[in-house]
Each structure stands twice: as structure tokens, then as C-alpha cells.
Write an enzyme that holds these catalytic residues in place. Structure first.
Site, PDB file in Angstrom:
ATOM      1  N   SER A  20      15.619  57.582 -13.080  1.00 14.53           N
ATOM      2  CA  SER A  20      16.459  56.753 -12.315  1.00 14.53           C
ATOM      3  C   SER A  20      17.498  55.960 -13.392  1.00 14.53           C
ATOM      4  CB  SER A  20      15.929  55.776 -11.411  1.00 14.53           C
ATOM      5  OG  SER A  20      16.774  54.550 -11.175  1.00 14.53           O
ATOM      6  N   LYS A  71      12.114  54.898   1.997  1.00 18.87           N
ATOM      7  CA  LYS A  71      13.035  54.194   2.413  1.00 18.87           C
ATOM      8  C   LYS A  71      12.686  53.732   4.115  1.00 18.87           C
ATOM      9  CE  LYS A  71      17.192  55.308  -0.085  1.00 18.87           C
ATOM     10  NZ  LYS A  71      18.727  55.746  -0.031  1.00 18.87           N
ATOM     11  N   ASP A 107      23.840  51.322   0.995  1.00 18.83           N
ATOM     12  CA  ASP A 107      24.481  52.779   0.601  1.00 18.83           C
ATOM     13  C   ASP A 107      25.917  52.976   1.115  1.00 18.83           C
ATOM     14  OD1 ASP A 107      22.341  53.665  -1.118  1.00 18.83           O
ATOM     15  OD2 ASP A 107      21.299  54.760   0.462  1.00 18.83           O
ATOM     16  N   VAL A 227      28.784  62.259  -2.491  1.00 18.73           N
ATOM     17  CA  VAL A 227      27.810  61.624  -2.883  1.00 18.73           C
ATOM     18  C   VAL A 227      27.122  62.085  -4.204  1.00 18.73           C
ATOM     19  CG1 VAL A 227      27.531  60.906  -0.485  1.00 18.73           C
ATOM     20  CG2 VAL A 227      26.091  62.724  -1.471  1.00 18.73           C
TER      21      VAL A 227
END
EC number: 1.1.1.25
Length: 284
Positions: A20, A71, A107, A227
């Protein structure tokens, strides 16, 4: 960065997560804003998720970001959900509000903030895919009063996606139409009507795959967005730019969804432009 007895933590929780770039973004933001914080990557097993979320309260953390596969799994461990997280059915940011853990999904906001001089209100959007990132974009477009949203999904997922989109449409009073990606004529028709075309699938991450047939044509006024941020220019974006339309990759979405989270945690805006320049140098 100075770490002392008053330093507060934030983290990204996922598995895998060592790759990440969120720690780079947020630690740069802490440093540039003078907020006494540090941001880590926590690679957490599913059996340890609840304990990890409880640690937000235990250690008076700012909160956490969440990525796959947590999530949705995180929701039972939270006290409240923001309207966007409730609508999407997924959380990517947890904020510690004096011991109350509130789930948000930044998001969609991050995506629309990344688009240059574009507002979706009163406009039409065609989006390819209806997975996690795509659903966040669809829900946010609905909350921002898009005129109409055309969602293209694989035939195999069609019934499930129709049900999911009907729930979003009902709650936001927005017009959402679900069609199949296999129907190239309908795809061309909806693209011709749209102000924005989005690739919300993972097709293109390999640098080769296209999410739609290459023979389709783009209207001159349309804005195209992906994206995906690695590769920096996907085949989809290259195809769009070859038709002389503006095309935007997913790096801005990554940055601005993080900026939304940072401001929720600290009350301070992230210095996004400075950080954007660093990210561009890294990924171009």
C-alpha cells in the site's frame, strides 16, 4: 516526523497490504500539516479483525482505513454508519469520535474530487462494472444528483446487480439502468448519451486487457476515467486519448479518498497538491 508520548496512530487494515502507498500519503500529510500522527499498514487475519477494530478505542487512535477483504466484514464492529457507507454497504474509513466508531466510505467522494472541473449533478454517466469501487462511485453519483446512471455488468452478474442498484435507486430517488457488457450496441448508445465514462473494473491492470470493445467510438465532449492507477496509462485510457478526449487515471481517486479520511480524522485539509506531485513522480 517526531514520534513522542502524544503521537496518535492511524492505520490501513487489509490482507495483503504491505504494497500500500497509503502510509506514504498519510505520513507526508501528517508531516506537512504538523499533526502529531503516524500511519501504519496492518496486515490482519480475519480472525483478528474485531480485536484490531477494538484497538482504535483502546489506543485512542484517529481511526483506520480498510481495504479488501474487510470493507464489509468490519460493519458489525462499528457503532454508526455514515449515509454513504450505509448506501454502498461497505466502509473504507473508520473515525474515532471520542470512543464512538463511525464508518464512512470516501471512495466515491474521492473519485469525483479527482475529476478536473467536472460536476456530476444533472449529468449522465456510463460505468463499466459494479464491484466495490464502482458501487461507491455509483452511489456517490446518485447522492450528487446525477441525471441518469448506466451500469454495465457481465451477464452472469446481471440479476444480482439489478437488485443492488434498485436499492440504491430507491434510497436516492435516482435513475439507474443496468445493462449487460455483452450488448455492444447498447453500450455504444449509452456512451453517446453520457458526459462521463468510467472503467470501474480491474481490466487493464495487466497493461493489456480492455473492459470494452475497441471499435466503440467516443463523443467529443465525454470525460473518461479509470479507477486503476497502475499502470499509469491503461489500455482503456490510451484508447480514449487516441480519440482526443480527456482521460483521467485512478491515482487521483486514491489520493482524494485518503484526503477525505485525513480531514475526518484531523479536521485539517490534506495538502493534496504537494502530495500529488510526489505521487506523479513515483508512478509516471
Amino acid at each position: 516526523m517526531r514520534i513522542n508520548g502524544h503521537t496518535r496512530m492511524a492505520a490501513v487494515v487489509a490482507k495483503p497490504i504491505k504494497h500500500s502507498i497509503s502510509p506514504l500519503i498519510h505520513n507526508m500529510a501528517f508531516e506537512k500539516t504538523g499533526v502529531n500522527g503516524v500511519y501504519l499498514a496492518w496486515e490482519v487475519e480475519a480472525k483478528d479483525l474485531q480485536a484490531s477494530i477494538e484497538n482504535i478505542r483502546r489506543y485512542d487512535m484517529f481511526g483506520v482505513n480498510l481495504s479488501m477483504p474487510y470493507k464489509q466484514e468490519v460493519i458489525p464492529y462499528l457503532d454508526e454508519l455514515d449515509v454513504s457507507a450505509r448506501l454502498i454497504g461497505a466502509v473504507n474509513t473508520v473515525v474515532n469520535k471520542n470512543g464512538i466508531l463511525v464508518g464512512y466510505n470516501t471512495d466515491g467522494k474521492g473519485f469525483f474530487k479527482s475529476l478536473p472541473s467536472f460536476a456530476i449533478r444533472g449529468k449522465k454517466m456510463t460505468i463499466l462494472g459494479a464491484g466495490g469501487a464502482a458501487t461507491a462511485i455509483i452511489a456517490q453519483a446518485a447522492l450528487y444528483n446525477a441525471e441518469e446512471i448506466f451500469v454495465f455488468t457481465r451477464q452472469a452478474s446481471y440479476e444480482k446487480i439489478v437488485s443492488k442498484m434498485a436499492a440504491i435507486s430507491h434510497q436516492t430517488k435516482s435513475r439507474i439502468q443496468v445493462l449487460t457488457l455483452e450488448d455492444a450496441d447498447s453500450l455504444q448508445d449509452k456512451i453517446n448519451q453520457s458526459d462521463l465514462l468510467v472503467n470501474g473494473t480491474s481490466l487493464g491492470m495487466d497493461g493489456v486487457s480492455m473492459p470494452l470493445p475497441e471499435q466503440l467510438e467516443l463523443p467529443s465532449q465525454i470525460l473518461v476515467a479509470d479507477v486503476i492507477y497502475q499502470p499509469f496509462e491503461t489500455p482503456f485510457l490510451k484508447w480514449a486519448r487516441n480519440q482526443n478526449v480527456t482521460a483521467v487515471n485512478g491515482l487521483g481517486m486514491l489520493l482524494y479518498q485518503g484526503a477525505e479520511a485525513f480531514e475526518l480524522w484531523t479536521g485539517k485539509p490534506m495538502p493534496s497538491q504537494e502530495i500529488w506531485q510526489c505521487l506523479e513522480e513515483l508512478y509516471k
